[in-house]
Design a protein around this motif. Structure first.
Motif, mmCIF file in Angstrom:
data_model
loop_
_atom_site.group_PDB
_atom_site.id
_atom_site.type_symbol
_atom_site.label_atom_id
_atom_site.label_comp_id
_atom_site.label_asym_id
_atom_site.label_seq_id
_atom_site.Cartn_x
_atom_site.Cartn_y
_atom_site.Cartn_z
ATOM 1 N N ARG A 66 -16.583 -8.764 -22.231
ATOM 2 C CA ARG A 66 -17.979 -8.990 -22.609
ATOM 3 C C ARG A 66 -18.712 -9.890 -21.624
ATOM 4 N N ASN A 68 -19.670 -13.057 -21.922
ATOM 5 C CA ASN A 68 -20.810 -13.625 -22.625
ATOM 6 C C ASN A 68 -20.965 -15.134 -22.413
ATOM 7 N N LYS A 70 -23.017 -17.174 -20.666
ATOM 8 C CA LYS A 70 -24.264 -16.991 -19.928
ATOM 9 C C LYS A 70 -24.624 -18.226 -19.109
ATOM 10 N N SER A 116 -22.410 -15.050 -15.079
ATOM 11 C CA SER A 116 -23.009 -13.921 -15.778
ATOM 12 C C SER A 116 -24.283 -14.398 -16.445
ATOM 13 N N THR A 118 -28.880 -13.158 -16.967
ATOM 14 C CA THR A 118 -29.962 -12.235 -16.633
ATOM 15 C C THR A 118 -30.624 -12.566 -15.305
ATOM 16 N N PRO A 129 -26.921 -7.800 -17.343
ATOM 17 C CA PRO A 129 -27.183 -6.692 -18.258
ATOM 18 C C PRO A 129 -27.882 -5.554 -17.513
#
Length: 133
Positions: A66, A68, A70, A116, A118, A129
């Motif tokens: 995943r 995740n 961020k 990771s 945006t 993403p």
């Protein structure tokens, strides 16, 4: 990465090479599972299907697909072999102290940083993403 080539002494060691950066001891909190004595045995442990060997004990590694975490930078600490998927995995130490496994990136070496999110740059190892690409 240094690759050691070995001189052939038996037919089994022909064309053998070992990567010096690959470690073999996994983190205990990132592995799970137990050795199941299946291999063609019934409920009593009696072999009912012939020609099924025992095999080696293989524990599962928890892989973070995943990604995740961020906007937290992580550093590749070790590169290990995963026997369940016949591939290499990387142990990542994130800035907040968390440790996770990811699949090894082609060309990644120990000490590389990944992130990771945006708003991260598009480079090997970073996860974005699809809406941000």
């Amino acid at each position: 990465m240094a690759i050691h080539l070995y001189k052939t002494s038996t037919p089994g060691t022909r064309n053998g090479a070992v990567d010096s950066q690959v470690k073999s001891n996994p983190r205990n909190n990132l592995i799970y599972g137990q050795h199941r004595c299946g291999k063609g045995r019934n409920a009593r442990g009696i072999i009912t299907a012939r020609h099924r060997g025992g095999g080696h004990k293989r524990l599962y590694r928890k892989i973070d697909f995943r990604r995740n975490e961020k906007d937290i930078y992580g550093r590749i600490v070790t590169i290990e072999y995963d026997p369940n998927r016949n591939a290499y995995i990387c142990l990542i130490h994130y800035g907040d102290g968390e440790k996770r496994y990811i699949l090894h990136l082609r060309g990644a070496i120990i000490g590389d940083t990944i992130v990771s999110g945006t708003e991260v740059p598009i480079k090997m190892g970073n996860a974005l993403p699809l809406s941000a690409v």
